[in-house]
Design an enzyme around this catalytic site. Structure first.
Site, PDB file in Angstrom:
ATOM      1  N   TYR A 126       0.837  -1.212   0.000  1.00 41.13           N
ATOM      2  CA  TYR A 126       0.000   0.000   0.000  1.00 41.13           C
ATOM      3  C   TYR A 126       0.877   1.269   0.000  1.00 41.13           C
ATOM      4  CZ  TYR A 126      -3.227   3.384   2.259  1.00 41.13           C
ATOM      5  OH  TYR A 126      -3.971   4.481   2.596  1.00 41.13           O
ATOM      6  N   LYS A 154     -13.547  -0.191   5.830  1.00 45.14           N
ATOM      7  CA  LYS A 154     -13.722  -1.051   4.656  1.00 45.14           C
ATOM      8  C   LYS A 154     -14.933  -1.965   4.826  1.00 45.14           C
ATOM      9  CE  LYS A 154      -9.866   0.765   3.349  1.00 45.14           C
ATOM     10  NZ  LYS A 154      -9.887   1.908   2.430  1.00 45.14           N
ATOM     11  N   ASP A 170      -1.857  -5.966   9.231  1.00 49.22           N
ATOM     12  CA  ASP A 170      -2.910  -5.023   8.893  1.00 49.22           C
ATOM     13  C   ASP A 170      -4.043  -5.843   8.289  1.00 49.22           C
ATOM     14  OD1 ASP A 170      -4.552  -3.271   7.445  1.00 49.22           O
ATOM     15  OD2 ASP A 170      -2.943  -1.799   7.266  1.00 49.22           O
ATOM     16  N   ILE A 209      -7.284  -4.795   7.881  1.00 49.83           N
ATOM     17  CA  ILE A 209      -8.437  -3.901   7.726  1.00 49.83           C
ATOM     18  C   ILE A 209      -9.428  -4.389   6.664  1.00 49.83           C
ATOM     19  CG2 ILE A 209      -7.155  -1.873   8.518  1.00 49.83           C
ATOM     20  CD1 ILE A 209      -7.134  -0.836   5.668  1.00 49.83           C
TER      21      ILE A 209
END
Lengths: 483, 483
Positions: free
Chosen positions: B151, B275, B236, B238
């Site tokens: 990312y 999300k 992560d 998410i």
């Protein structure tokens, strides 16, 4: 499973205590947290007077919301906006929100200046605003000068993660803690001698903890001084909307307006809705900078602490209601003044003097006469007795880096009238008891003197402090986001 | 008034470009921002496919709110809570909020693990969570290893203000970008040779940008590797609530559960509601750490980016509704799968292949066949043509630090079906045109070969890219809080 030696795999700032949690300022919160006062359930508990919250005017926004269900995305009248609002994550913020904030800032300053909504940057509370400015303006090791006494959590907000430093500018009670040109110059000279790069000056106006506003000539001195030395000037004006008495508040923005030769690029204002509107939970802290590069950089940094769009959307509508905002500011000031008169008047009647204030949610109380020893240690002994015996969580001046022992910040707007009266009663009892003890001690001293005896007399306050167990607080909200 | 040389009085990080804004990832947003697609008002505009937003299921929370006005402090049914909620600024957060979040995290992981609400720390979006973990775990200059592609905004989130570093772990298409033990070891060896202290490994699972989940054996490898070398492991997760296809998502929390000998103190999870529920504006990012010291330090740091209590209060009620949450997760996954099938199926029909994904809000599209030159520059030329000519803002693999040119992340859940069809039509036209150009070129090449001529043939895409002006965007929301 063992994590050898606990924390060595963590960073330096995670382990170096730079957060400042061990300060007596936060310790008082722990004491409150372990034994909070309640009129019926815990009438002997600690009363929280260490929290600069404005709880006097919540009925006004409450009533506004009753009348304006369309302002929220959670009502049948407003839910059509849910998707657009919940999805919006632009770091400029919702335009109506920035417009509303700019208008509020203008009203807080008596309509004397205009604010450009495009210079408003969100920062997740004033806590985040201070950190963002530190990251924008200072390299690790760089310093800002700050008049003492100053807000204890600046050490966390401005210094902890940015590694910037704060250096004190000495102020004292001889002139009511007013900032003088010579104190300013001397702080800068000291830093230069110590080879510490100074990048600016940080002030609170209205002052936290003094509860006073800065006069025009002091602000002019500051602007001139920072311009001359090419230093930044950060003016934390989060208490602008809490000025309840004359003289009227003067913002640095007004001084800039009347000094067109001054460089606005060096001036940055911190603002907030937490104090004015009593909404600290909503985390609306703001930066207003006159410097384009700071606005641009701070805005990029605001990705770390944007205001929830749900909250932006609601407040945009509330702040767009001119009548509501004007009435609120007036009524809120009236209530704060009334509360100040009740509390400070009550203190006066038992002989306790406060610095004459005109704003903020607290007063700066002089208990110098009650010190057994004129030192920080003496002040902390008295403070421990007040917290643990008198059961009032006030904040000692030393936690505000005050260099003169005996001063305390006492918050008076985070409770109802009845609790204020209970606090005043406790203070009265404390003063009465202290004078009895004082008289007894004087009597004994005279007796010893008369008889030639030498005795080490126990000091009641010290004993009490030593005897009072420190309250454990395994799950304490001791370090609030801001105060 | 002059501020000499513009910015020299600002800090290094304000001026060193570490924010990463100049990446093509953000450039694409500027292009969209200057000419946004609208079905009727600007049908030739750029379609935003660079934003990992979930806009497929907003009707479900909307409907829930219609039915639950008492959940909000802005309704007649809920306004009695206004004062308490607006005033609450404890950095532990509202207990029902933390409980709701823990329950959601459990459901997102198929009920296979339990989460302790007392280990949940608020962080103002996953953006803030990454920064907070960097500050907790890394000193300036310390590095975390991260599998590429990763990312783009991690450079901002994890590194910018903390001064931590990210070092790539090489992954490539030969095994569908799967992380291998040898790549891990080799990244660590390289860092040691370069004398860079490595403090941990950072992964996204489900992967952003791959849209795939990590398999059990890879997660076990990672846990074993980080334990062996006493490194932190930040997962992560998410996108956990966006897994829409088999194989099922496996969280590091499940791996920990089945490996009791592993040290949980080294494991930290980043979570978010942005999300799963499509609420990026609400700024609910979270840290879940198994390490007490990290929980304590991160909580202190959360003063900088708490979630608005208005938002906490609303979400606490919504997340407490078990049926709603379970139905939402199921229905949302169904809609995401349907959208993926529509979009990736459409790409397949024109011969464009994507990495087989099972989660996330995007696919990882292989346009290697369209490169005129197998290099980053070749990829960026193709990307500029796609953005400015095809009018789709997709994100080039190089902005994700992908070491193999020709891959693009394409978001498909931030639009309606009609816009998806428009995007697919544009891609089809692009492919058709490319094959015509390709055929013409091949014909000319054959002609030259036959006739012995040597000509420098113009490359249509390069020309187009050079001819297309870059769009100015003086007031662009180009750097969103998170994506």
């Amino acid at each position: 499973m063992g994590f050898p030696a606990g924390e060595q795999l963590l960073s330096e700032i995670a382990t170096n205590g730079g957060h400042g949690e061990k300060s007596s300022y936060f310790d008082g919160w722990k004491a409150y947290d372990g034994d909070p006062y309640h009129p019926t359930e815990n009438p002997e508990g600690v009363i929280q007077m260490g929290l600069a919250e404005n709880q006097l005017s919540h009925d006004l926004p409450e009533e506004w919301m009753w009348k304006h269900p369309e302002a929220s995305i959670c009502t049948p009248e407003g839910v059509a906006q849910f998707k657009a609002v919940a999805n919006f994550q632009d770091y400029h913020g919702l335009p109506p929100f920035r417009h509303g904030v700019a208008k509020l800032m203008e009203k807080e300053r008596g309509g004397m200046v205009k604010f450009d909504p495009d210079r408003i940057v969100m920062s997740g509370g004033a806590t985040g605003a201070q950190e963002t400015l530190a990251f924008c303006l200072a390299n690790p090791g760089d310093a800002f000068l700050v008049p003492v006494p100053y807000y204890p959590a600046f050490d966390r907000d401005f210094c902890w993660r940015s590694r910037a430093r704060l250096l004190p500018i000495t102020c004292d009670s001889s002139n009511n803690f007013k900032l003088t040109p010579s104190a300013l110059q001397s702080a800068l000279d000291d830093a230069r001698i110590a080879n510490i790069p100074v990048k600016g000056v940080l002030i609170t106006n209205p002052s936290n903890p003094l509860g006073t506003t800065m006069d025009r000539s002091t602000l002019e001195t500051l602007l001139h001084f920072t311009n001359t030395h090419r230093l930044h000037l950060i003016c934390d004006e989060i208490f602008a909307g809490t000025v309840f008495d004359s003289p009227a508040f003067i913002s640095i923005s007004q001084i800039l307006l009347s000094h067109p030769a001054a460089d606005p690029n060096l001036v940055h204002i911190v603002s907030s809705l937490s104090k004015t509107l009593g909404l600290p939970g909503f985390r609306v802290g703001l930066i207003y900078s006159y410097n384009d590069a700071v606005v641009a950089t701070a805005r990029k940094m605001s990705s770390f602490n944007l205001v929830s769009t749900q909250t932006q959307h609601l407040l945009a509508a509330m702040l767009a209601d001119d009548d509501f905002v004007s009435n609120y500011l007036e009524e809120n000031a009236r209530r704060l003044r009334e509360r100040r008169d009740l509390f400070v008047g009550g203190l006066g009647r038992v002989g306790i003097r406060c610095l004459e204030g005109n704003g903020g949610l607290f007063c700066w109380m002089d208990l110098g006469a009650f010190l057994k020893e004129r030192s920080t240690e003496g002040e902390l002994k008295l403070w421990r007795a007040i917290v643990h015996d008198v059961k009032l969580n006030v904040s000692p001046g030393s936690s505000f880096h005050c260099q003169e022992p005996g001063w305390f910040r006492v918050c008076f707007a985070n409770m109802d009238d009845e609790t204020t009266e209970v606090a005043l009663r406790r203070i009265r009892m404390f003063v009465d008891r202290e004078s009895v003890v004082e008289k007894q001690q004087q009597k004994k001293m005279r007796f010893m003197k008369d008889t030639g005896l030498k005795l080490s007399l126990p000091r009641r306050l010290e004993e009490l402090a030593a005897m009072t167990p420190r309250l454990p607080s395994p799950h304490s909200p001791l370090v609030r986001a801001t105060t």
